[in-house]
Design a protein around this motif. Sequence first.
Motif, mmCIF file in Angstrom:
data_model
loop_
_atom_site.group_PDB
_atom_site.id
_atom_site.type_symbol
_atom_site.label_atom_id
_atom_site.label_comp_id
_atom_site.label_asym_id
_atom_site.label_seq_id
_atom_site.Cartn_x
_atom_site.Cartn_y
_atom_site.Cartn_z
ATOM 1 N N THR A 82 -2.581 -1.219 -0.008
ATOM 2 C CA THR A 82 -1.260 -1.257 0.416
ATOM 3 C C THR A 82 -0.663 -0.047 0.441
ATOM 4 N N ASP A 139 3.849 1.719 0.991
ATOM 5 C CA ASP A 139 5.313 1.344 1.180
ATOM 6 C C ASP A 139 5.825 2.012 2.665
ATOM 7 N N PRO A 180 6.613 -3.457 -1.194
ATOM 8 C CA PRO A 180 5.074 -3.132 -1.685
ATOM 9 C C PRO A 180 4.645 -4.192 -2.731
ATOM 10 N N VAL A 181 5.525 -4.559 -3.689
ATOM 11 C CA VAL A 181 5.298 -5.524 -4.967
ATOM 12 C C VAL A 181 5.246 -6.799 -4.318
ATOM 13 N N VAL A 187 1.511 -7.123 -3.175
ATOM 14 C CA VAL A 187 0.321 -7.286 -3.987
ATOM 15 C C VAL A 187 0.367 -8.663 -4.720
ATOM 16 N N SER A 229 -3.024 2.053 -3.603
ATOM 17 C CA SER A 229 -1.798 2.154 -2.756
ATOM 18 C C SER A 229 -1.470 3.542 -2.200
ATOM 19 N N ALA A 244 3.505 -0.506 -6.395
ATOM 20 C CA ALA A 244 2.480 -1.364 -5.936
ATOM 21 C C ALA A 244 1.303 -1.394 -6.892
ATOM 22 N N GLU A 265 1.587 -2.922 -10.344
ATOM 23 C CA GLU A 265 1.042 -4.233 -10.513
ATOM 24 C C GLU A 265 -0.124 -4.543 -10.938
#
Length: 250
Positions: A6, A8, A72-73, A76, A94, A114, A117
């Motif tokens: 992932t 941002d 981003p969160v 996830v 990330s 991210a 998490e």
Amino acid sequence: MHILLTNDDGLRAKGIQILKTEMAAYADRVTVVAPSGERSAASHSLTIHRALYCRELPQKDNVREILVSGTPVDCVKMAVEYFLAEHKPDLIISGINNGYNLGSDVLYSGTVAAAMEGPYYHIPSMAVSMARMDEERAEETARLAKDIVKKLFVDRQYQGVLNVNIPPQGEISLENAEVVPQTVQIYHNVIAEREDIDGSRCYRILGDIDMDSAPDDSDVSCIKRKHIALTPLHWRQTAFDKMTDVKNIL
């Protein structure tokens, strides 16, 4: 090994695409769940008052890619709680982020958020950032990320969060890496006043990075010396050394 990627900067960003290519050649399975556009400085924000929209791209070989309209969160959480609920990843990476995530900047970083998490789901994770996106150095950084995965994350040897920052110059290798703590990232001229096209006053949050005042044993100083900074992080924020003070005052 199943790796979740992932960032941002968005799924189309050069950094994550270079990382995807490298990881796809190494891992058994790669799932990319990333924002549909740039979400820099989103920190740990979640989308809770509006709907999320997701779009899955045609799968190629061992790589699955999904666009998410949120942060981003969000990405996830959508990955682990929904898309991969039955086949959770072994590792979250990330990045590669276009821009440092040093010192106190990790508080604002969507890239680092991210990765943070990971512990919530008992999944080790890594955030990878570089000074500025340079394709050749990004490819070297992706190979370094693979080396770190092999050394640190295979068989869950390390189960925490690792923040990786790459300097603009210097060798990109484990031999040129240092394990260092984060510091406070100082900025000068943070607020810039502007005049809008209609004549109204507006402001931008910018700032000039101060790379000179950081302690020698810190991530910022490490980057200044042209070394790669490796910083273990955790999300628990209890100030245990202050608990007695608060009890005594109360």
